[in-house]
Write a protein that holds these residues in place. Structure first.
Motif, PDB file in Angstrom:
ATOM      1  N   LEU A  98       0.813  -1.214   0.000  1.00 59.22           N
ATOM      2  CA  LEU A  98       0.000   0.000   0.000  1.00 59.22           C
ATOM      3  C   LEU A  98       0.844   1.260   0.000  1.00 59.22           C
ATOM      4  CD1 LEU A  98      -2.713  -0.835   2.719  1.00 59.22           C
ATOM      5  CD2 LEU A  98      -2.689  -1.465   0.296  1.00 59.22           C
ATOM      6  N   ASP A  99       0.261   2.331  -0.520  1.00 60.03           N
ATOM      7  CA  ASP A  99       0.698   3.692  -0.232  1.00 60.03           C
ATOM      8  C   ASP A  99      -0.249   4.232   0.833  1.00 60.03           C
ATOM      9  OD1 ASP A  99       2.815   3.973  -2.025  1.00 60.03           O
ATOM     10  OD2 ASP A  99       1.542   4.750  -3.635  1.00 60.03           O
ATOM     11  N   LEU A 100       0.263   4.512   2.019  1.00 67.39           N
ATOM     12  CA  LEU A 100      -0.569   5.133   3.036  1.00 67.39           C
ATOM     13  C   LEU A 100      -0.895   6.579   2.642  1.00 67.39           C
ATOM     14  CD1 LEU A 100       1.194   3.715   6.224  1.00 67.39           C
ATOM     15  CD2 LEU A 100      -0.888   2.877   5.112  1.00 67.39           C
ATOM     16  N   ARG A 101      -1.894   7.148   3.268  1.00 67.99           N
ATOM     17  CA  ARG A 101      -2.304   8.511   2.909  1.00 67.99           C
ATOM     18  C   ARG A 101      -1.123   9.475   2.967  1.00 67.99           C
ATOM     19  NH1 ARG A 101      -6.476  11.360   6.505  1.00 67.99           N
ATOM     20  NH2 ARG A 101      -7.751   9.540   5.940  1.00 67.99           N
ATOM     21  N   ASN A 102      -1.131  10.460   2.091  1.00 69.27           N
ATOM     22  CA  ASN A 102      -0.078  11.475   2.004  1.00 69.27           C
ATOM     23  C   ASN A 102       1.268  10.910   1.571  1.00 69.27           C
ATOM     24  OD1 ASN A 102      -1.711  13.737   2.819  1.00 69.27           O
ATOM     25  ND2 ASN A 102      -1.639  12.938   4.913  1.00 69.27           N
ATOM     26  N   HIS A 103       1.262   9.731   0.977  1.00 70.95           N
ATOM     27  CA  HIS A 103       2.488   9.096   0.486  1.00 70.95           C
ATOM     28  C   HIS A 103       2.210   8.459  -0.878  1.00 70.95           C
ATOM     29  CE1 HIS A 103       3.493   9.507   4.754  1.00 70.95           C
ATOM     30  NE2 HIS A 103       4.755   9.273   4.445  1.00 70.95           N
ATOM     31  N   GLY A 104       3.266   8.388  -1.691  1.00 70.85           N
ATOM     32  CA  GLY A 104       3.160   7.709  -2.975  1.00 70.85           C
ATOM     33  C   GLY A 104       2.042   8.276  -3.828  1.00 70.85           C
ATOM     34  N   ASP A 105       1.223   7.369  -4.374  1.00 72.98           N
ATOM     35  CA  ASP A 105       0.130   7.756  -5.261  1.00 72.98           C
ATOM     36  C   ASP A 105      -1.209   7.898  -4.546  1.00 72.98           C
ATOM     37  OD1 ASP A 105       1.655   7.768  -7.715  1.00 72.98           O
ATOM     38  OD2 ASP A 105       1.714   5.573  -7.575  1.00 72.98           O
ATOM     39  N   SER A 106      -1.223   7.742  -3.223  1.00 70.68           N
ATOM     40  CA  SER A 106      -2.476   7.888  -2.488  1.00 70.68           C
ATOM     41  C   SER A 106      -2.818   9.364  -2.280  1.00 70.68           C
ATOM     42  CB  SER A 106      -2.389   7.172  -1.131  1.00 70.68           C
ATOM     43  OG  SER A 106      -2.485   5.776  -1.301  1.00 70.68           O
ATOM     44  N   PRO A 107      -4.100   9.663  -2.059  1.00 69.76           N
ATOM     45  CA  PRO A 107      -4.519  11.061  -1.920  1.00 69.76           C
ATOM     46  C   PRO A 107      -3.898  11.740  -0.710  1.00 69.76           C
ATOM     47  CG  PRO A 107      -6.410   9.640  -2.349  1.00 69.76           C
ATOM     48  CD  PRO A 107      -5.256   8.735  -2.058  1.00 69.76           C
ATOM     49  N   HIS A 108      -3.811  13.062  -0.810  1.00 72.75           N
ATOM     50  CA  HIS A 108      -3.352  13.889   0.300  1.00 72.75           C
ATOM     51  C   HIS A 108      -4.553  14.330   1.126  1.00 72.75           C
ATOM     52  CE1 HIS A 108       0.492  15.140  -2.110  1.00 72.75           C
ATOM     53  NE2 HIS A 108       0.410  13.834  -1.862  1.00 72.75           N
TER      54      HIS A 108
END
Length: 319
Positions: A98-108
């Motif tokens: 996973l990309d956790l929130r505010n990281h990678g391609d996940s939403p900010h």
């Protein structure tokens, strides 16, 4: 709290393991548990981006009982890509990195703490119809796994917490420095990673950690012909969150216990899981096992084979 790219000992292609990248597609509703129910009216979850690593020979009935792999602060799903492929291959289980929130391609999102990160992961499990997942998390990801296991134990089969503990602890002083350095790089409007590295070097002498941090750079204006490098991380949000990212939202083991298996992996050269917190781990996670690995905080990247063996011993069916 970092999760570096796995060492070259495991940096190779593993035949029979397919990977698919998935980006978030929709807004999600909060998933309340005991802790989350008390605060869910004050936040909304975000849909998490992920990579799915599929084994060539899935173990029967394991497609819906996957592994969910979570990175540390300033990390992303790509940091756990190699180990995810290895575990998919060796265990015959699907692995979601996973990309956790505010990281990678996940939403900010303006809110960034363990309560909301655990809610995001709970919602991910429900969205994908996953049954009895194993949660593996490093540092920030480890505390996220612990919070979700304590809050919604019926949703989780077991956890692997890597170099973190269920305690309040101040983050190391390097993290504010990293935020400061990344802001300077953003302000410099550089177009070359080598130039960004020179700006970062006074703040972090380790080339490995600098490479890890600079892995968050991208070129948001590339489609317009703009080659300027910027960090994809929301630096203001993460900087504001540093003071409480060392916290743990559960304070009283009498109010929340996870009685299913739990593996705690710590680096013997790291300070994040000192001996004095081990009794508290046992109060929150009475069926825990502890494995020490001769490494610093970046256990997975420093000693990938030792980490792999520890996870396999924990997750392989017992005779």
């Amino acid at each position: 709290m970092l999760g570096l790219t796995p060492a070259s000992a495991l940096r190779q292609a593993y035949s029979g393991c397919a990977s698919r990248v998935r980006l978030p597609t929709r807004a999600a509703a909060p998933v309340p548990g005991r802790l989350l129910a008390a605060t869910c009216s004050h936040f909304s979850t975000v849909p998490l981006a992920y990579e799915l690593h599929e084994p060539a020979k899935p173990v029967a009935d394991k497609q819906t009982s996957p592994i969910i792999f979570m990175h540390g602060l300033f990390g992303s799903k790509k940091n756990n890509r190699t180990m995810s492929k290895v575990l998919a291959r060796d265990l015959g289980r699907h692995v979601y990195a996973l990309d956790l929130r505010n990281h990678g391609d996940s939403p900010h999102d303006e809110k960034h703490d363990y309560t909301v990160m655990a809610a995001d992961v709970a919602d991910f499990i429900h969205q994908h119809g996953l049954k009895d997942p194993t949660l593996i998390g490093h540092s920030m990801g480890a505390k996220t796994a612990m919070v979700l296991a304590l809050d919604q134990p019926d949703l989780v089969a077991n956890i692997v917490a890597v170099d973190n503990a269920p305690v309040d602890a101040r983050l190391s002083s390097e993290f504010p420095r990293y935020i400061q350095a990344m802001r300077k790089i953003d302000e410099a409007n550089t177009t070359r990673q080598a130039e960004a590295d020179r700006i970062l070097e006074p703040y972090e002498p380790s080339p490995t950690i600098r490479h890890f941090l600079l892995g968050n750079l991208h070129r948001p204006g590339a489609a317009r012909g703009d080659s300027t490098l910027k960090f994809r991380l929301p630096l203001t949000t993460l900087g504001r969150s540093l003071d409480h990212l060392g916290d743990f939202p559960y304070k009283n083991p009498a109010e929340a216990r996870f009685v299913k298996p739990a593996l705690f992996v710590r680096g013997t050269k790291s300070k994040y899981v000192p001996d004095e917190v081990i009794p508290l781990i046992g109060q929150f996670f009475p069926r825990f096992e502890l494995v020490d690995i001769d490494a610093g905080h970046w256990v997975i990247s420093e000693k990938p084979e030792a980490f792999r063996e520890a996870v396999l011993r924990f997750l392989e069916p017992k005779e």
